[in-house]
Design a protein around this motif. Sequence first.
Motif, PDB file in Angstrom:
ATOM      1  N   ARG A   1       0.833  -1.200   0.000  1.00  0.00           N
ATOM      2  CA  ARG A   1       0.000   0.000   0.000  1.00  0.00           C
ATOM      3  C   ARG A   1       0.871   1.254   0.000  1.00  0.00           C
ATOM      4  NH1 ARG A   1      -4.228   1.071   4.791  1.00  0.00           N
ATOM      5  NH2 ARG A   1      -4.585  -1.173   4.453  1.00  0.00           N
ATOM      6  N   ARG A   2       0.559   2.174  -0.898  1.00  0.00           N
ATOM      7  CA  ARG A   2       1.314   3.421  -1.002  1.00  0.00           C
ATOM      8  C   ARG A   2       0.769   4.443  -0.015  1.00  0.00           C
ATOM      9  NH1 ARG A   2       0.286   3.657  -7.424  1.00  0.00           N
ATOM     10  NH2 ARG A   2      -1.789   3.505  -6.533  1.00  0.00           N
TER      11      ARG A   2
ATOM     12  N   ALA B   1      -5.924   5.569  -0.755  1.00  0.00           N
ATOM     13  CA  ALA B   1      -7.089   5.539   0.132  1.00  0.00           C
ATOM     14  C   ALA B   1      -7.478   4.087   0.367  1.00  0.00           C
ATOM     15  CB  ALA B   1      -8.250   6.301  -0.497  1.00  0.00           C
ATOM     16  N   VAL B   2      -8.173   3.822   1.458  1.00  0.00           N
ATOM     17  CA  VAL B   2      -8.651   2.468   1.735  1.00  0.00           C
ATOM     18  C   VAL B   2      -9.940   2.556   2.526  1.00  0.00           C
ATOM     19  CG1 VAL B   2      -7.333   2.179   3.887  1.00  0.00           C
ATOM     20  CG2 VAL B   2      -8.003   0.167   2.548  1.00  0.00           C
ATOM     21  N   ARG B   3     -10.856   1.678   2.215  1.00  0.00           N
ATOM     22  CA  ARG B   3     -12.087   1.499   2.971  1.00  0.00           C
ATOM     23  C   ARG B   3     -12.179   0.016   3.303  1.00  0.00           C
ATOM     24  NH1 ARG B   3     -11.396   6.153   2.311  1.00  0.00           N
ATOM     25  NH2 ARG B   3     -12.868   7.779   1.673  1.00  0.00           N
TER      26      ARG B   3
END
Length: 210
Positions: A108-109, A113-115
């Motif tokens: 992950r950079r 964004a993440v949900r």
Amino acid sequence: MPPRRSYDQYCSAARALDLVGDRWTLLIVRELLAGPRRYTDLHADLPGVSTDVLASRLKDMERDGLTTRRRLPPPGAAYVYEITDRGRRMLPVLQALGSWGEAELGERRPTDAVRAHWFALPLLRALEGEGEETVEVHLEEGEFHLRVGAGTGPVYGDGPAPGEPAARLTMDAATCEALARGEMGLPAAVRDGRVTVTGDGALAKALRDA
């Protein structure tokens, strides 16, 4: 509305891309697979989309029979967007696209964004063939639930499962990301103690015995 742009090719793949090939359209489908969503909820869970583009895509999708819009009864009185049966048939396409894209995830950079519910589709793939069950998933980012093998209706949703789920899965972010990247299978993650399974349903027992 202006006429829909077309590749003007007599090919089913090209015709499909006429409908869902625009940027953001498939991600809107991903969000609406969770059930009815308000415009503000969609905008919040699609970071990076402008309000104008989102409104335009939703109008196009409604015109093409992929979504509908309806007003909630009081006290809600808000409009929600829902996926149609035709739109819902995009689920296997998204599943295949997600599987194909596993190799592109990497780590992950900082800008990513993440949900929590974005992990629903890879987990649904991991649970294919397990019958029709509801699974509750607990992650560091939040919790959501899956409807494995669902024939109709939403395939996942935010928050705890309505009623008693067949299984509850608890894992950390690193494990969930590894599952999403295809680096390990769910049964192996359970055996290694990276996923905790609770519940008395057939699916929970199958995962613990795998």
